[in-house]
Design a protein around this motif. Structure first.
Motif, PDB file in Angstrom:
ATOM      1  N   PHE A  15      -2.810  11.717   3.805  1.00  0.00           N
ATOM      2  CA  PHE A  15      -2.525  12.219   5.270  1.00  0.00           C
ATOM      3  C   PHE A  15      -1.819  13.759   4.914  1.00  0.00           C
ATOM      4  CE2 PHE A  15       1.535  10.786   3.824  1.00  0.00           C
ATOM      5  CZ  PHE A  15       2.500  11.693   4.038  1.00  0.00           C
ATOM      6  N   ASP A  16      -1.848  14.501   6.084  1.00  0.00           N
ATOM      7  CA  ASP A  16      -1.490  15.784   5.988  1.00  0.00           C
ATOM      8  C   ASP A  16      -0.742  15.909   7.487  1.00  0.00           C
ATOM      9  OD1 ASP A  16      -1.215  18.727   6.482  1.00  0.00           O
ATOM     10  OD2 ASP A  16      -3.000  18.929   5.036  1.00  0.00           O
ATOM     11  N   PHE A  17       0.351  16.743   7.750  1.00  0.00           N
ATOM     12  CA  PHE A  17       1.098  16.869   8.616  1.00  0.00           C
ATOM     13  C   PHE A  17       0.614  17.890   9.631  1.00  0.00           C
ATOM     14  CE2 PHE A  17       4.967  14.982   6.416  1.00  0.00           C
ATOM     15  CZ  PHE A  17       5.147  13.875   7.200  1.00  0.00           C
ATOM     16  N   ALA A  18      -0.411  18.626   9.193  1.00  0.00           N
ATOM     17  CA  ALA A  18      -1.312  19.251  10.059  1.00  0.00           C
ATOM     18  C   ALA A  18      -2.120  18.681  10.983  1.00  0.00           C
ATOM     19  CB  ALA A  18      -2.353  20.174   9.355  1.00  0.00           C
ATOM     20  N   TYR A  19      -2.275  17.499  11.049  1.00  0.00           N
ATOM     21  CA  TYR A  19      -2.876  16.507  12.015  1.00  0.00           C
ATOM     22  C   TYR A  19      -2.482  15.112  12.178  1.00  0.00           C
ATOM     23  CZ  TYR A  19      -5.649  15.670   7.535  1.00  0.00           C
ATOM     24  OH  TYR A  19      -5.859  15.387   6.460  1.00  0.00           O
ATOM     25  N   PHE A  20      -1.284  15.021  11.534  1.00  0.00           N
ATOM     26  CA  PHE A  20      -0.424  13.617  11.555  1.00  0.00           C
ATOM     27  C   PHE A  20       1.005  13.959  12.086  1.00  0.00           C
ATOM     28  CE2 PHE A  20      -3.497  11.068   9.165  1.00  0.00           C
ATOM     29  CZ  PHE A  20      -3.185   9.843   9.611  1.00  0.00           C
ATOM     30  N   SER A  21       1.306  13.501  13.053  1.00  0.00           N
ATOM     31  CA  SER A  21       2.850  13.572  13.366  1.00  0.00           C
ATOM     32  C   SER A  21       3.671  12.424  12.561  1.00  0.00           C
ATOM     33  CB  SER A  21       2.990  13.425  14.818  1.00  0.00           C
ATOM     34  OG  SER A  21       2.732  11.896  15.230  1.00  0.00           O
ATOM     35  N   PRO A  22       4.877  12.555  12.351  1.00  0.00           N
ATOM     36  CA  PRO A  22       5.733  11.445  11.700  1.00  0.00           C
ATOM     37  C   PRO A  22       5.623  10.255  12.570  1.00  0.00           C
ATOM     38  CG  PRO A  22       7.092  13.561  11.784  1.00  0.00           C
ATOM     39  CD  PRO A  22       5.844  13.657  12.598  1.00  0.00           C
ATOM     40  N   TYR A  23       5.614  10.185  13.925  1.00  0.00           N
ATOM     41  CA  TYR A  23       5.485   8.875  14.644  1.00  0.00           C
ATOM     42  C   TYR A  23       3.858   8.147  14.167  1.00  0.00           C
ATOM     43  CZ  TYR A  23       4.678   5.871  18.568  1.00  0.00           C
ATOM     44  OH  TYR A  23       4.343   4.824  19.480  1.00  0.00           O
ATOM     45  N   GLU A  24       3.008   9.223  14.119  1.00  0.00           N
ATOM     46  CA  GLU A  24       1.728   8.534  13.909  1.00  0.00           C
ATOM     47  C   GLU A  24       1.508   8.045  12.528  1.00  0.00           C
ATOM     48  OE1 GLU A  24      -1.016  11.306  16.843  1.00  0.00           O
ATOM     49  OE2 GLU A  24      -0.461  12.098  14.872  1.00  0.00           O
ATOM     50  N   LEU A  25       2.204   8.786  11.709  1.00  0.00           N
ATOM     51  CA  LEU A  25       2.335   8.303  10.160  1.00  0.00           C
ATOM     52  C   LEU A  25       2.824   6.914   9.996  1.00  0.00           C
ATOM     53  CD1 LEU A  25       1.750   9.007   7.139  1.00  0.00           C
ATOM     54  CD2 LEU A  25       3.900  10.189   7.257  1.00  0.00           C
ATOM     55  N   GLY A  26       3.921   6.648  10.677  1.00  0.00           N
ATOM     56  CA  GLY A  26       4.609   5.547  10.623  1.00  0.00           C
ATOM     57  C   GLY A  26       3.908   4.129  11.173  1.00  0.00           C
ATOM     58  N   ASP A  71       0.727  -1.238   0.063  1.00  0.00           N
ATOM     59  CA  ASP A  71      -0.154  -0.008  -0.192  1.00  0.00           C
ATOM     60  C   ASP A  71       0.887   1.158   0.075  1.00  0.00           C
ATOM     61  OD1 ASP A  71      -3.038   0.199   0.154  1.00  0.00           O
ATOM     62  OD2 ASP A  71      -2.602  -1.839   1.405  1.00  0.00           O
ATOM     63  N   THR A  72       0.258   2.219  -0.715  1.00  0.00           N
ATOM     64  CA  THR A  72       1.069   3.416  -0.866  1.00  0.00           C
ATOM     65  C   THR A  72       0.333   4.566   0.065  1.00  0.00           C
ATOM     66  OG1 THR A  72       2.133   2.951  -2.733  1.00  0.00           O
ATOM     67  CG2 THR A  72       1.958   5.362  -2.273  1.00  0.00           C
ATOM     68  N   MET A  73       0.935   5.558   0.701  1.00  0.00           N
ATOM     69  CA  MET A  73       0.346   6.637   1.319  1.00  0.00           C
ATOM     70  C   MET A  73       1.126   7.956   0.764  1.00  0.00           C
ATOM     71  SD  MET A  73      -0.356   5.726   5.276  1.00  0.00           S
ATOM     72  CE  MET A  73      -1.326   7.258   5.747  1.00  0.00           C
ATOM     73  N   VAL A  74       0.604   9.169   0.246  1.00  0.00           N
ATOM     74  CA  VAL A  74       1.062  10.149  -0.246  1.00  0.00           C
ATOM     75  C   VAL A  74       0.510  11.217   0.608  1.00  0.00           C
ATOM     76  CG1 VAL A  74       1.148  11.680  -2.411  1.00  0.00           C
ATOM     77  CG2 VAL A  74       0.860   8.992  -2.637  1.00  0.00           C
ATOM     78  N   GLU A  75       1.388  12.274   0.729  1.00  0.00           N
ATOM     79  CA  GLU A  75       1.210  13.513   1.492  1.00  0.00           C
ATOM     80  C   GLU A  75       0.366  14.446   0.768  1.00  0.00           C
ATOM     81  OE1 GLU A  75       3.471  17.518   3.454  1.00  0.00           O
ATOM     82  OE2 GLU A  75       4.746  15.664   2.738  1.00  0.00           O
ATOM     83  N   GLY A  76      -0.810  14.883   1.364  1.00  0.00           N
ATOM     84  CA  GLY A  76      -1.778  15.645   0.554  1.00  0.00           C
ATOM     85  C   GLY A  76      -2.957  14.770  -0.239  1.00  0.00           C
ATOM     86  N   VAL A  77      -2.643  13.580  -0.076  1.00  0.00           N
ATOM     87  CA  VAL A  77      -3.772  12.645  -0.750  1.00  0.00           C
ATOM     88  C   VAL A  77      -4.331  11.785   0.475  1.00  0.00           C
ATOM     89  CG1 VAL A  77      -4.428  10.841  -2.022  1.00  0.00           C
ATOM     90  CG2 VAL A  77      -2.767  12.655  -2.851  1.00  0.00           C
TER      91      VAL A  77
END
Length: 315
Positions: free
Chosen positions: A52-63, A44-50
């Motif tokens: 997730f958004d770092f306005a409400y995701f921390s890098p830790y949560e993104l992982g 699976d792929t996750m793309v910034e702006g599609v």
């Protein structure tokens, strides 16, 4: 072309030629024959702006989230994950961000016995692009596919729906969602243990995870089995927190069409329904499979056909 049309094209063009390939395009994982077990592979792929958004995701949560969207596919087949490969493409390399991301990813994988064993890193000019590939395994013959259900089989989901989509709408409005909705969107739980239990005990006749919305994913399960479905509006589990929030649509809409729930959607032959007690948790019977093609929502006063709405990258 829509996402579904592209998938249909791939199913027509990518017909497995190797006898080791048990299942290719069209299910939650590819399934390969191995010496002592069946191997599962998903990506699976996750793309910034599609996605997730770092306005409400921390890098830790993104992982952690990246791990879950893949682990959920393994759960949908009744498998057990064991290793992963990461493709990471970044516009910049900031050490604290990358360390935090890897910490979240590795911790979430480790919760389910999987580890990151390699991958690739590149640079791009647009934003974070993340692709994770997970390998899993299951006993030979112990996988639940999307195909396998029959007319009259009961439809179940594993938990309340709509929380992730509602949280996203609130985030985009600049509103902090209630904790339960925030977790549903940012840090959902994959149903690994439930998936294994349903598969090992032969309880589910067909199964998949809900990533693009209940209606859209149910339409895919119905198509795989050449069937239709009836859903009972009053039995669809909706997050209670959706009541009295400043949302644009009624709570049932988010449960039917919201994406990224990562709950399991599965069918159960009526004669096996009582055996679900071995799962020792609440599961929700929401309808049944029927011979009539289409999706039908049954309310208090009417039975109406509904379109398979959900998330489509190309809609």
């Amino acid at each position: 072309m829509t996402e579904e049309e592209i998938l249909r094209l791939l199913r027509q063009k990518l017909i497995p030629q190797h006898r080791e390939v048990i299942c290719g395009v069209g299910d939650d994982c590819a399934v390969l024959e191995s010496d002592s077990f069946w191997e599962l592979i998903t990506t699976d792929t996750m793309v910034e702006g599609v996605h997730f958004d770092f306005a409400y995701f921390s890098p830790y949560e993104l992982g952690r989230k990246l791990a879950v969207v893949n682990l959920s596919d393994i759960a949908a087949m009744g498998g057990e994950p064991f290793c992963a490969l990461l493709n990471l493409s970044l516009p910049r390399a900031v050490r604290p961000e990358i360390e935090s991301f890897f910490q979240g990813l590795k911790e979430r994988l480790a919760e389910f016995g999987a580890e990151l064993i390699g991958g690739d890193i590149t640079r791009n000019k647009c934003g974070w692009h993340l692709s994770l590939t997970i390998m899993g395994k299951a006993p030979k013959g112990g996988v639940v596919f999307r195909k396998g259900a029959k007319e009259g089989d009961l439809l179940y989901v594993s938990r309340a729906l709509g929380g992730a989509a509602a949280a996203l709408e609130l985030f985009q409005k600049g509103i902090e969602p209630p904790p339960s909705l925030k977790k549903a969107h940012v840090d959902p739980d994959p149903e690994i243990e439930l998936g294994k239990m349903l598969a090992r005990n032969g309880l589910a006749s067909a199964m998949m995870d809900i990533s693009d919305g209940l209606l859209l994913d149910l339409a895919r399960l119905c198509e795989a089995n050449n069937l239709g479905a009836e859903l009972y509006a009053s039995k669809i589990p909706v997050f209670q927190e959706l009541e009295n929030l400043p949302l644009e649509k009624d709570p049932l809409h988010y449960a039917l069409s919201g994406g990224e729930d990562f709950a399991l959607l599965f069918s159960v032959p009526p004669q096996r329904e009582k055996l679900l007690n071995i799962c020792k948790r609440t599961l929700f019977c929401i309808g049944r499979l029927i011979s009539e093609k289409g999706l039908f929502l049954i309310g208090e006063k009417e039975r109406k056909e509904v379109s398979p709405q959900g998330f489509d990258h190309f809609a």
